[in-house]
Design an enzyme around this catalytic site. Sequence first.
Site, PDB file in Angstrom:
ATOM      1  N   ASP A 271       0.858  -1.186   0.000  1.00  0.00           N
ATOM      2  CA  ASP A 271       0.000   0.000   0.000  1.00  0.00           C
ATOM      3  C   ASP A 271       0.898   1.241   0.000  1.00  0.00           C
ATOM      4  O   ASP A 271       1.725   1.410   0.891  1.00  0.00           O
ATOM      5  CB  ASP A 271      -0.897  -0.005   1.238  1.00  0.00           C
ATOM      6  CG  ASP A 271      -1.986   1.056   1.180  1.00  0.00           C
ATOM      7  OD1 ASP A 271      -2.036   1.801   0.179  1.00  0.00           O
ATOM      8  OD2 ASP A 271      -2.778   1.145   2.132  1.00  0.00           O
TER       9      ASP A 271
ATOM     10  N   ASP B  10      -3.085   2.593  -6.064  1.00  0.00           N
ATOM     11  CA  ASP B  10      -1.986   2.682  -5.097  1.00  0.00           C
ATOM     12  C   ASP B  10      -1.823   1.449  -4.216  1.00  0.00           C
ATOM     13  O   ASP B  10      -1.187   1.506  -3.161  1.00  0.00           O
ATOM     14  CB  ASP B  10      -2.167   3.915  -4.202  1.00  0.00           C
ATOM     15  CG  ASP B  10      -3.436   3.859  -3.366  1.00  0.00           C
ATOM     16  OD1 ASP B  10      -4.281   2.984  -3.610  1.00  0.00           O
ATOM     17  OD2 ASP B  10      -3.579   4.694  -2.451  1.00  0.00           O
ATOM     18  N   GLU B  11      -2.385   0.305  -4.628  1.00  0.00           N
ATOM     19  CA  GLU B  11      -2.167  -0.909  -3.843  1.00  0.00           C
ATOM     20  C   GLU B  11      -2.061  -2.138  -4.735  1.00  0.00           C
ATOM     21  O   GLU B  11      -2.683  -2.217  -5.796  1.00  0.00           O
ATOM     22  CB  GLU B  11      -3.239  -1.092  -2.768  1.00  0.00           C
ATOM     23  CG  GLU B  11      -4.644  -1.291  -3.275  1.00  0.00           C
ATOM     24  CD  GLU B  11      -5.620  -1.568  -2.146  1.00  0.00           C
ATOM     25  OE1 GLU B  11      -5.232  -2.203  -1.145  1.00  0.00           O
ATOM     26  OE2 GLU B  11      -6.787  -1.159  -2.272  1.00  0.00           O
TER      27      GLU B  11
END
Length: 394
Positions: free
Chosen positions: A9, A102-103
């Site tokens: 993350d 974003d992960e």
Amino acid sequence: MERSIVHIDMNTFFVSCERLTNSALNGIPLIIGGGERGVVASCSYEARRFGVRSAMPIHMAMKLCPQAKIMKGDMELYSKLSHDITEIIQEKAPVVEKASIDEFYLDITGMDKFHGSYKWTNELAQTVTKETGLPLTFALSINKTVSKIGTGEGKQKQNLEIPEHLVQSFLNPLSIQKIPMVGEKTFQLLSRIGIRKIETLSKMPCEVLQQMIGKNGSELWKKANGIDNNPVEPYTERKSISTEHTFSQDTIDMDRLKRVILGMVEKLAFQLRSEEWLTSTVTIKIRYANFDTETKQCRVQYTSADHILTKTVTDLFEKLYQRRMRLRLIGVRFSGLVRGTYQIDLFEDTQEMLALYQAMDRMKNRYGFDAVMRCAGASFKPNNKNEILKRKSE
């Protein structure tokens, strides 16, 4: 063989991207989001200390943290940096799933024979940060659920490794809200009967949970017990989604043409939100009765909101359709797609607009797309097998 699943993350990703280009933003409370009636898309840890959270109305965030700096956000920058991160991870990891902008999930099962899995992951994390300048947190465990929960906890305790024999002792003291599928409604329902910790939930009979919350009860019980057999799905970049409508009779009826366009946009925008995509390029296509075909496109700020896309497509159509000959076909295409967890454009839309889209999408998902539609676009229906196949196969 025990699986080794990593969840990565990127820490306060939007904020970190902005600070990468402007060091003056370091160390100050920073909020990324829309105007006064908009909502918070992301916020720095300095702002979070005052109680600011994602999806909170901007006016409420400013009451909690009046000294915060508000920035509109730059999805083009975020998308580029996300792409850079993806390339670095895909080059090194055997199986990568990009869960959002974003992960990421990584399946590195078996790599401990050649390297220590935690050591390998730590080296990958250092490479990502060194090459992009962006911070991240990761957790390594036996499945996607535990590793994702671990990442959330790791932001306070650094990166975590949670082997199988420690999974339940790791989960037990945590709030049930840490389980990814537990929303506010489920939390309140379970809280009323005294279930607030994962340990209590894990010991509850699975059948009782199913009676309380339906078919998801079994899945929730499994996650509370550290069970998740879902595979890491290899990531492939989708290029576009599109649909076309061929008229049974060539037409020059402008009202009808615009109604069909609105219906197509509404269906495609719902598909974007359902699959968690944002588009940056809009294309309109027309085919005249003599089979001449013309297209026109333009770039937009990343979005999946009907009202923005409808206006863009309508404007393009009016600029493109100048010959006033009868039309036999209209097509709409959204391309330049990026993954994102945000179902609408949080940088532009108000809290009321966000609530409206979420309510409409819930009804569509539950009762079907036609359950709730804008009147102007309600007349659009796929009228041939080719169109339906095209939309399913893209």
